[in-house]
Design a protein around this motif. Structure first.
Motif, PDB file in Angstrom:
ATOM      1  N   HIS A 173     -32.999  18.429  17.818  1.00  0.00           N
ATOM      2  CA  HIS A 173     -32.706  18.022  16.883  1.00  0.00           C
ATOM      3  C   HIS A 173     -33.471  17.042  16.991  1.00  0.00           C
ATOM      4  CE1 HIS A 173     -28.250  19.860  16.550  1.00  0.00           C
ATOM      5  NE2 HIS A 173     -29.086  20.531  16.116  1.00  0.00           N
ATOM      6  N   LEU A 195     -28.943  28.529  23.546  1.00  0.00           N
ATOM      7  CA  LEU A 195     -29.657  27.846  23.216  1.00  0.00           C
ATOM      8  C   LEU A 195     -28.978  26.378  22.764  1.00  0.00           C
ATOM      9  CD1 LEU A 195     -32.182  27.647  21.625  1.00  0.00           C
ATOM     10  CD2 LEU A 195     -31.127  28.839  19.676  1.00  0.00           C
ATOM     11  N   ARG A 234     -17.198  21.787  21.648  1.00  0.00           N
ATOM     12  CA  ARG A 234     -18.411  22.017  22.179  1.00  0.00           C
ATOM     13  C   ARG A 234     -19.141  23.798  21.660  1.00  0.00           C
ATOM     14  NH1 ARG A 234     -20.264  21.858  28.078  1.00  0.00           N
ATOM     15  NH2 ARG A 234     -22.669  22.619  28.278  1.00  0.00           N
ATOM     16  N   LEU A 239     -24.012  28.155  19.862  1.00  0.00           N
ATOM     17  CA  LEU A 239     -24.830  28.810  19.103  1.00  0.00           C
ATOM     18  C   LEU A 239     -25.378  30.217  18.828  1.00  0.00           C
ATOM     19  CD1 LEU A 239     -26.371  28.055  15.823  1.00  0.00           C
ATOM     20  CD2 LEU A 239     -28.063  26.979  17.029  1.00  0.00           C
ATOM     21  N   GLU A 241     -22.707  21.766  14.052  1.00  0.00           N
ATOM     22  CA  GLU A 241     -23.164  21.218  15.839  1.00  0.00           C
ATOM     23  C   GLU A 241     -22.763  20.541  15.679  1.00  0.00           C
ATOM     24  OE1 GLU A 241     -27.260  22.753  16.764  1.00  0.00           O
ATOM     25  OE2 GLU A 241     -25.921  23.576  18.796  1.00  0.00           O
ATOM     26  N   ARG A 291     -27.896  22.947  12.186  1.00  0.00           N
ATOM     27  CA  ARG A 291     -27.218  21.436  12.623  1.00  0.00           C
ATOM     28  C   ARG A 291     -26.540  20.726  12.523  1.00  0.00           C
ATOM     29  NH1 ARG A 291     -29.443  16.692  11.206  1.00  0.00           N
ATOM     30  NH2 ARG A 291     -29.621  17.246   9.188  1.00  0.00           N
ATOM     31  N   ARG A 327     -28.157  35.041  30.448  1.00  0.00           N
ATOM     32  CA  ARG A 327     -27.725  35.211  29.107  1.00  0.00           C
ATOM     33  C   ARG A 327     -27.752  33.954  28.937  1.00  0.00           C
ATOM     34  NH1 ARG A 327     -22.017  35.523  28.310  1.00  0.00           N
ATOM     35  NH2 ARG A 327     -21.278  34.703  26.415  1.00  0.00           N
ATOM     36  N   LEU A 340     -30.861  32.705  12.497  1.00  0.00           N
ATOM     37  CA  LEU A 340     -31.681  31.508  12.449  1.00  0.00           C
ATOM     38  C   LEU A 340     -33.036  30.647  11.956  1.00  0.00           C
ATOM     39  CD1 LEU A 340     -31.225  29.802  16.493  1.00  0.00           C
ATOM     40  CD2 LEU A 340     -30.425  28.594  13.427  1.00  0.00           C
ATOM     41  N   TYR A 391     -15.444  32.913  32.837  1.00  0.00           N
ATOM     42  CA  TYR A 391     -15.062  31.800  33.335  1.00  0.00           C
ATOM     43  C   TYR A 391     -14.857  31.717  35.354  1.00  0.00           C
ATOM     44  CZ  TYR A 391     -15.643  30.198  28.574  1.00  0.00           C
ATOM     45  OH  TYR A 391     -15.269  29.485  27.664  1.00  0.00           O
ATOM     46  N   LEU A 425     -19.457  36.505  22.901  1.00  0.00           N
ATOM     47  CA  LEU A 425     -18.380  35.625  22.564  1.00  0.00           C
ATOM     48  C   LEU A 425     -16.753  35.455  23.058  1.00  0.00           C
ATOM     49  CD1 LEU A 425     -19.534  33.488  19.266  1.00  0.00           C
ATOM     50  CD2 LEU A 425     -19.111  32.810  21.264  1.00  0.00           C
ATOM     51  N   ASN A 456     -14.502  25.552  23.555  1.00  0.00           N
ATOM     52  CA  ASN A 456     -15.642  25.978  23.093  1.00  0.00           C
ATOM     53  C   ASN A 456     -15.184  26.250  21.436  1.00  0.00           C
ATOM     54  OD1 ASN A 456     -17.052  25.587  25.322  1.00  0.00           O
ATOM     55  ND2 ASN A 456     -16.027  27.152  26.134  1.00  0.00           N
ATOM     56  N   ALA A 469     -38.240  28.033  16.215  1.00  0.00           N
ATOM     57  CA  ALA A 469     -37.423  28.826  15.931  1.00  0.00           C
ATOM     58  C   ALA A 469     -37.673  30.349  16.676  1.00  0.00           C
ATOM     59  CB  ALA A 469     -37.368  29.182  14.086  1.00  0.00           C
ATOM     60  N   LEU A 480     -34.818  23.195  16.287  1.00  0.00           N
ATOM     61  CA  LEU A 480     -34.793  24.353  15.933  1.00  0.00           C
ATOM     62  C   LEU A 480     -34.800  25.268  14.190  1.00  0.00           C
ATOM     63  CD1 LEU A 480     -31.308  26.187  17.606  1.00  0.00           C
ATOM     64  CD2 LEU A 480     -34.509  26.890  17.043  1.00  0.00           C
TER      65      LEU A 480
END
Lengths: 340, 340
Positions: free
Chosen positions: B100, B96, A93, A96, A84, A81, B93, A71, B52, A113, A63, B77, B71
Motif C-alpha cells: 500500500h 499475495l 491475518r 487476500l 485488510e 485495502r 501457492r 482485484l 498446517y 481457503l 486467519n 494488479a 495493489l
DNA sequence: GATTTTCTTTTACGCCCGTAAAGATTTGAA
DNA sequence: TTCAAATCTTTACGGGCGTAAAAGAAAATC
C-alpha cells in the motif's frame, strides 16, 4: 543465543510455555505483570511462534479470508485495502485472494481457503456467474459475510450499497437538470447489482412520470471500459441514442462511453456547446480524471468495508452464527462533476 | 465415510501413508499405477492434506510470497495476476501481499511472510522509500527475485523494463514527428524507475542533439493522477510549459495531465487544431480510454511476470542461489494513439 | 529366469504447539 | 488476616504430517 521454539522462549522469559502460548493467542488474557515480562523477553530475542504448528491444533485460526471478484478492478482494490487494514488492526491475518472474474477460480479460491481453516471469510462474489451452490456449501462450513454482490441465502449477512436509493438520487438529479436519462447497460452483466440498478432506474423513472429508455448493448464479462467504448461508438455513430442524457450502469462503462464520445467529437457536459450528458455509478477512483470528469454516485467504500469486517469479527468472537440473515445497505452520495 | 486425515485416506486408497505423503509432495515422484490409484481415491473421497501439518516439518513449503508496492495501481494488479497464475500452474501457492505504498507495511509484510517460511518471494518493492536494509536482510534469509523496481544488492535477480530503450524509443518518435519533448516528472518520485527514465531522457535528447527540458514539479507519494492534474493545471494556466510536447514519466501522471488540459480547453493530439502533444510510459490499462487516447510505451508485463516467476521457481527447484546477481531488462513497445 | 534397480511398506520418531487437568501461587477484596 | 477468585506451573497428551531406515515387492534389464 538463538531461540528455536516456544519452549526455549518460555525458559528465557521465565514463564511457563502454556502461559506463553496463551499470551500469543491473546495478549490480554494474561496478567499485566506476566505480559510485561514476556514482552521484555520479546524485545531481547525476537521470537515468533511457528505459524504452522500454531494453527494446527487451534480450533479457530486467526486467519480471515478475503475473496474478491476481481482485484484488477480498482473498486475491489480499494475496498480490500480497507478491509485488510481493519483485519490487521483487530489482530487477525487477512488472506487476500482474487477470483479474476472467473467462476472456476472463485470456487478454487474457496476450496483452497478451506484448507487454511479460516476463522471467517469476507466474500465479494462474482454474483450472477458464481457457482452459487459451491458458495452456499462453503458458507455452511465457514462463517462468511458477503459484500458488494449478493447471492441469495449465502453467508451470515450481506453488506452493500442501496441501489434503489443511489440510482434514485442520480435519476432525480438528471431529470431535474435536463432531459430524463436513458439507462446504458450490458445485456449480460456479470454482476447482480446491474439488475438491481436497472430496476431501480425503471422505478425512479416511473415515480417521476417519465417513460424509461433502456439501452441494453451486447456485452458480457468484465471488460466494461471496452464494452462502453465499443457500444458507445456504435450507438453514437448510428445516432441511436434515444436521449441526450445517458446514465451508465457503472463508472467503468461510463469511462469507455466518454472516451467514445470524445473520439466522435461529441462534446459531453453541461455547457451550451455540449450535446450529451453522461453519468455513472460507483465513484471509481479514475472517474475524477475522465474528460470531462464524471458525475456519478459514490459508494460508501469505507462503510461497506467497516461493517462487513465488524460483522465477521463479531461472529468470530461470539462464536454465534446469527440467526436470520441480515442485509446492510448504505446510501450513495451524489458526486457532481463536469459530465452531467 | 468422512476422511479425517492422511492415515485414513491412505487406508481407503490402499496405499501406505508415506507414499501418499510423497504423492502430495510431488505427484510425479510415485509410480504411475500408484498415482492412478491415489487419484481414483481422491475422486471418491475428496480429501486434502492439512495445510498446517503439511508445512510444519517440510524443509521448504510450497508457498511463494508475492509482495507488490501498491495493489491499487492497475500495473501491479495486472502483473500480480500474471504471476499468481504462473505460480499456481507450477504447483505452488501464491500468497499475495500489498505494501500500500508504505515502507512500514512493506517491512511488516516481509516480516510476516518470514513466519510462513516461503520457498521463495517475488518482490516488487517500493523502491526509493523502501527500508533497503530490511529488504536486504530478508533477501539473505529467503530466496527473492525483485521486479519492477530495483534495490541495489537485494535479491537473486532483478527483472524489469529497459528504461533506456523504452524512453529512447518514445523520445525518438516524438522528435521525429514534431517538437522535441519536455520531460514531466515529480521532484520526489517514490520509484527508482523515475530516475532511470529521467537519465534516459537526458541521454536520448543529447544523442539527438536537442537541449533537454526537465519539468520537475513538486510531488511525492503515489497519487500520481492527482499530481499530474494539479501541476499540469498550474503549468498550463501559467503558460510555463517550455515546449508543446510533454513526455510524462509515467501514464498515471499523463492521465492527470490530460485531464487538466481538457479542463483548460487545450486540445491535445496531432490534429492541426491541437496545441499540445502528451505521451506517457507503461501502457497503463486505462490509457486507452483517456481523451485523447494516450500514446505511450508498453511495458512487457507478461515477459516480466514470466521471467521473474521462472527465475524464482528455478532457484527453488535447484536449491541454488545463483552466484552473481543478474538483471533482466525487457524492451518496451511503442503504442501510438491519439495524444502524440 | 536371475539380477539389478526402482518403488513401496513398515515402523518409528519428531516437529511445535494447543489444550486439558490438577495443583501451586498470586491477587484482591472482605 | 482470611479466603475465594484469578492466574500460573507442571505434567501430559495429541494433532497431522514429514522423514528416515530397513525390509519387502514390483518393475526393468539382461
Amino acid at each position: 543465543m538463538k531461540i528455536r521454539n516456544m519452549e526455549q522462549f518460555a525458559a528465557a522469559s521465565g514463564i511457563s510455555r502454556p502461559t506463553v502460548s496463551k499470551y500469543f493467542n491473546d495478549p490480554e488474557s494474561v496478567r499485566k505483570s506476566t505480559r510485561e515480562r514476556i514482552e521484555a523477553a520479546l524485545e531481547k530475542f525476537d521470537y515468533r511462534p511457528n505459524f504452522y504448528a500454531m494453527n494446527q491444533n487451534r480450533r479457530l485460526t486467526k486467519n480471515i479470508g478475503v475473496v474478491v471478484a476481481n482485484l484488477a478492478d480498482p473498486f475491489f482494490a480499494e475496498i480490500s485495502r480497507n478491509i485488510e487494514q481493519l483485519i490487521v488492526e483487530a489482530g487477525f491475518r487477512p488472506i487476500l485472494v482474487s477470483s479474476h472474474g472467473s467462476p472456476e477460480e472463485e470456487a478454487d479460491a474457496l476450496d483452497s481457503l478451506r484448507s487454511i481453516k479460516p476463522a471467517g471469510v469476507l466474500l465479494g462474489p462474482l454474483g450472477r456467474t458464481s457457482d452459487s451452490e459451491a458458495v452456499r456449501a462453503f458458507c455452511n462450513d465457514v462463517p462468511t459475510v458477503l459484500f458488494d454482490s449478493d447471492i441469495e441465502g449465502a453467508g451470515e449477512a450481506f453488506v452493500g450499497s442501496d441501489n434503489d436509493q443511489s440510482i434514485g438520487l442520480i435519476v432525480d438529479y438528471l431529470c431535474r437538470t435536463g432531459e430524463p436519462p436513458a439507462f446504458f447497460e450490458m445485456d449480460q452483466p456479470p454482476n447482480p447489482n446491474a439488475f438491481k440498478r436497472r430496476n431501480a432506474y425503471l422505478a425512479a423513472m416511473d415515480r417521476l412520470g417519465h417513460a424509461p429508455n433502456l439501452v441494453q448493448v451486447p456485452g458480457e464479462g468484465w471488460d466494461f471500459e471496452e464494452i462502453g467504448f465499443r457500444e458507445g461508438t456504435r450507438l453514437m455513430s448510428e445516432n441511436a441514442l434515444p436521449t441526450n442524457t445517458v446514465l451508465c450502469s457503472n463508472d467503468r462503462l461510463a469511462i469507455g462511453f466518454l472516451s467514445a464520445a470524445y473520439e466522435l467529437g461529441k462534446k459531453v457536459g453541461l455547457g451550451s456547446d455540449c450535446v450529451l450528458r453522461v453519468a455513472g455509478h460507483d465513484d471509481h477512483p479514475f472517474s475524477r480524471y475522465t474528460c470531462p470528469s464524471l458525475t456519478t454516485v459514490a459508494q460508501d467504500y469505507r462503510a461497506i468495508a467497516d461493517t462487513a469486517t465488524r460483522k465477521i469479527l463479531n461472529i468470530i468472537e461470539t462464536g454465534e452464527r446469527e440467526e436470520g440473515r441480515k442485509t446492510h445497505l448504505f446510501d450513495g452520495k451524489l458526486v457532481m462533476r463536469g459530465s452531467a
